[in-house]
Scaffold this motif. Structure first.
Motif, PDB file in Angstrom:
ATOM      1  N   THR A 142      23.547  42.617   6.568  1.00  0.00           N
ATOM      2  CA  THR A 142      23.967  41.240   6.824  1.00  0.00           C
ATOM      3  C   THR A 142      23.358  40.243   5.837  1.00  0.00           C
TER       4      THR A 142
ATOM      5  N   ARG B  76      21.251  36.747  14.778  1.00  0.00           N
ATOM      6  CA  ARG B  76      21.040  37.730  13.713  1.00  0.00           C
ATOM      7  C   ARG B  76      21.006  39.136  14.278  1.00  0.00           C
TER       8      ARG B  76
ATOM      9  N   LEU C  24      24.450  40.345  15.362  1.00  0.00           N
ATOM     10  CA  LEU C  24      25.289  40.780  14.241  1.00  0.00           C
ATOM     11  C   LEU C  24      24.866  42.168  13.754  1.00  0.00           C
TER      12      LEU C  24
ATOM     13  N   VAL D 292      32.497  37.524  11.934  1.00  0.00           N
ATOM     14  CA  VAL D 292      31.092  37.142  12.064  1.00  0.00           C
ATOM     15  C   VAL D 292      30.991  35.814  12.816  1.00  0.00           C
TER      16      VAL D 292
ATOM     17  N   ILE E 257      31.149  36.184  16.642  1.00  0.00           N
ATOM     18  CA  ILE E 257      29.935  36.824  17.160  1.00  0.00           C
ATOM     19  C   ILE E 257      28.793  35.813  17.216  1.00  0.00           C
ATOM     20  N   LEU E 258      28.664  35.032  16.158  1.00  0.00           N
ATOM     21  CA  LEU E 258      27.569  34.061  16.106  1.00  0.00           C
ATOM     22  C   LEU E 258      27.798  32.887  17.048  1.00  0.00           C
TER      23      LEU E 258
ATOM     24  N   LEU F  35      33.704  42.381  10.556  1.00  0.00           N
ATOM     25  CA  LEU F  35      32.653  43.377  10.757  1.00  0.00           C
ATOM     26  C   LEU F  35      32.782  44.560   9.806  1.00  0.00           C
TER      27      LEU F  35
END
Lengths: 142, 142
Positions: free
Chosen positions: A108, B8, B11, B76, B79-80, B128
């Motif tokens: 990441t 973080r 992820l 991403v 997800i964040l 992803l």
DNA sequence: CTAAAGCCTAGTAACGCAATAGGAAATATA
DNA sequence: TATATTTCCTATTGCGTTACTAGGCTTTAG
């Protein structure tokens, strides 16, 4: 939150000073009133800006603050990095975690690096004069 | 800091699960060990992802977690946003301060809006599968 | 029945943010 | 020179968030 009140206030104050350049030195009291920010809190923020030579402060009667450079020579990025300490979106890029033991293999990390660059490049591309309202800086309106 | 450890870690865990899809359900214990994250802390994070239907969790012997969709269908950004609550760079754009009394005349609001869009657009553009290392997902290496 | 797993609700220590407090030093003006 | 004005400096405090821990309950395969 990437940018806290300290950074937001700092930016607003810098724009305020740019807009009122013609009036010479502006006392903190005046800025605080205009911007609706606590005087005492503003003191901290302005002190940071003065220490970094972004502003000049002068004490005593008739004192106040002025910009050290013309507005087009300040970027939003430098103002925020100064007052916030860093604009890194994640701790991994910010000293502390720098040299995280997993950074070699972290899938990441590139996302964070790209994001960091995106943010800083954008904010470094905006200058103070771009935020000044058209009719400010003059004491009259046509 | 825009993204905290919660985001973080989330992820990294999602990438981990994408890389080990072939192995079926993966128990939390295994992910925690591989990623070097506290098991108890990971529980919170995984619970959030399960509740949002991003993961499926199954209890009991042989249980564990699997992705609900193929990796290319997760961004991403989502997800964040889920794990962080919001990716807004400033409070002004984040519910609380929304409708700040000065927003009509605020000279800096556009900067925040642009920055917000920049961040979200970038993170929504990364999926992803783009973070999965080439040789993962297979149990052999050529 | 039992071991292995996830699920759920709290709790807590440490930190950073936002703001406040109180006074010292400098400056212009009367 | 006295005074009002203004910046400068060092601390402190309240509060919310973050990062993590604790303990127990529930489900499932063998």
């Amino acid at each position: 939150m990437l940018v806290s009140t300290k950074g937001r206030y700092a930016l607003r104050v810098m724009v305020d000073l740019a807009e009122h350049q013609a009036a010479g030195r502006i006392p903190l009291k005046e800025i605080a009133a205009r911007q609706g920010i606590s005087e005492k809190y503003l003191e901290n923020i302005l002190a940071t800006l003065v220490r970094a030579n972004m502003l000049s402060g002068m004490r005593g009667k008739g004192g106040g603050y002025v910009l050290m450079r013309p507005p087009e020579q300040y970027t939003v990025g430098e103002i925020l990095r100064l007052t916030e300490g860093s604009l890194a979106p994640v701790a991994c890029l910010d000293g502390d975690c720098k040299g995280c033991s997993r950074s070699d293999e972290c899938p990441t990390l590139d996302v964070w690096k790209n994001l960091d660059k995106l943010i800083n490049d954008y904010l470094d591309g905006v200058t103070l004069d771009q935020l000044v309202a058209p009719n400010h800086g003059y004491d009259y309106v046509i």
